[in-house]
Design an enzyme around this catalytic site. Structure first.
Site, PDB file in Angstrom:
ATOM      1  N   HIS A  80       0.846  -1.192   0.000  1.00 24.69           N
ATOM      2  CA  HIS A  80       0.000   0.000   0.000  1.00 24.69           C
ATOM      3  C   HIS A  80       0.884   1.245   0.000  1.00 24.69           C
ATOM      4  O   HIS A  80       2.111   1.134   0.166  1.00 24.69           O
ATOM      5  CB  HIS A  80      -0.946   0.001   1.228  1.00 24.69           C
ATOM      6  CG  HIS A  80      -0.254  -0.005   2.545  1.00 24.69           C
ATOM      7  ND1 HIS A  80      -0.288  -1.063   3.417  1.00 24.69           N
ATOM      8  CD2 HIS A  80       0.505   0.941   3.153  1.00 24.69           C
ATOM      9  CE1 HIS A  80       0.407  -0.774   4.500  1.00 24.69           C
ATOM     10  NE2 HIS A  80       0.902   0.442   4.367  1.00 24.69           N
TER      11      HIS A  80
HETATM   12  P1  TYD Z   1      -1.984  -2.644   7.194  1.00 20.25           P
HETATM   13  O1  TYD Z   1      -1.397  -1.294   7.375  1.00 20.25           O
HETATM   14  O2  TYD Z   1      -2.974  -2.834   6.093  1.00 20.25           O
HETATM   15  O3  TYD Z   1      -0.792  -3.679   7.045  1.00 20.25           O
HETATM   16  P2  TYD Z   1      -0.381  -4.562   5.768  1.00 20.25           P
HETATM   17  O4  TYD Z   1      -0.471  -3.683   4.564  1.00 20.25           O
HETATM   18  O5  TYD Z   1       1.007  -5.031   6.061  1.00 20.25           O
HETATM   19  O6  TYD Z   1      -1.371  -5.686   5.753  1.00 20.25           O
HETATM   20  O7  TYD Z   1      -2.650  -3.097   8.559  1.00 20.25           O
HETATM   21  C1  TYD Z   1      -3.248  -4.356   8.735  1.00 20.25           C
HETATM   22  C2  TYD Z   1      -4.487  -4.197   9.595  1.00 20.25           C
HETATM   23  O8  TYD Z   1      -4.149  -3.629  10.848  1.00 20.25           O
HETATM   24  C3  TYD Z   1      -5.531  -3.293   8.973  1.00 20.25           C
HETATM   25  O9  TYD Z   1      -6.784  -3.888   9.187  1.00 20.25           O
HETATM   26  C4  TYD Z   1      -5.459  -2.020   9.755  1.00 20.25           C
HETATM   27  C5  TYD Z   1      -4.893  -2.452  11.079  1.00 20.25           C
HETATM   28  N1  TYD Z   1      -4.005  -1.430  11.666  1.00 20.25           N
HETATM   29  C6  TYD Z   1      -4.434  -0.689  12.747  1.00 20.25           C
HETATM   30  O10 TYD Z   1      -5.572  -0.853  13.244  1.00 20.25           O
HETATM   31  N2  TYD Z   1      -3.592   0.236  13.291  1.00 20.25           N
HETATM   32  C7  TYD Z   1      -2.349   0.456  12.785  1.00 20.25           C
HETATM   33  O11 TYD Z   1      -1.599   1.317  13.301  1.00 20.25           O
HETATM   34  C8  TYD Z   1      -1.928  -0.298  11.652  1.00 20.25           C
HETATM   35  C9  TYD Z   1      -0.570  -0.089  11.032  1.00 20.25           C
HETATM   36  C10 TYD Z   1      -2.790  -1.231  11.123  1.00 20.25           C
END
Ligand code: TYD
Length: 165
Positions: A80
């Site tokens: 992302h």
């Molecule tokens: P995400 O940033 O999408 O990580 P990746 O791209 O590696 O999968 O985060 C994964 C999940 O965690 C998403 O549902 C959002 C949640 N999240 C939070 O609630 N707080 C945070 O600070 C982060 C980074 C993610």
């Protein structure tokens, strides 16, 4: 499932428009802003110590810290981009690769030290993979979690880079 950068329907027009922007100087090369930052390391035979101060060692105020751990072999995280978030990615333990892509250029960086980190500015698509067993990826971030700040679709991100100044 692994997402690959570049799986999107880029048209020749997208590229032409992008490179016209580059030639016109309307585009800031964001990849060059993503630099490795060396953190202080207090070497000690009892164990080393590193510290990070917001606004000092990193070019933003730290409002959030999150970390990835227990990552199964072969996993990919990231995939992302953020519209406004600044981040510093640190391999607290073990190692992994970070692919950064500003919509024009891509670079892969191997992180394996807990006393330096990769600064990632806004509008960079990033992917993390090749995690070593037991690795921990810590991210210092300039803002609280906000889903509205994400580009989760590479195509949307790519097009947005063509209207960036
Ligand atoms: P995400 O940033 O999408 O990580 P990746 O791209 O590696 O999968 O985060 C994964 C999940 O965690 C998403 O549902 C959002 C949640 N999240 C939070 O609630 N707080 C945070 O600070 C982060 C980074 C993610």
């Amino acid at each position: 499932m692994r997402k690959e950068v570049g799986i999107y329907k880029t048209t020749i027009l997208d590229y032409i428009l992008g490179y016209i922007l580059l030639l016109q100087g309307d585009y800031v090369v964001k990849l060059e802003q993503c630099q490795m930052i060396d953190l202080p390391k207090i070497a000690d035979p009892r164990g080393n110590l590193t510290f990070v101060e917001g606004g000092g060692h990193v070019p933003f105020e730290i409002k959030r810290v999150y970390y990835l751990y227990d990552v199964p072999g072969g996993s990919q995280r990231g995939g992302h981009a953020h519209k406004e978030l600044h981040q510093l990615i640190i391999a607290m333990s073990g190692s992994f690769d970070v692919l950064i892509d500003d919509g024009f250029q891509k670079k892969k960086i191997h992180l394996n030290r807990s006393y330096n980190g990769l600064y990632v500015c806004p509008m960079i698509w990033r992917e993390l993979d090749n995690f070593s067993s037991g690795s921990v990826c810590m991210v210092l971030a300039s803002n609280k979690y906000d889903e509205e700040d994400y580009y989760r679709d590479y195509n949307d991100f790519f097009r947005a880079t063509r209207i960036q100044k």
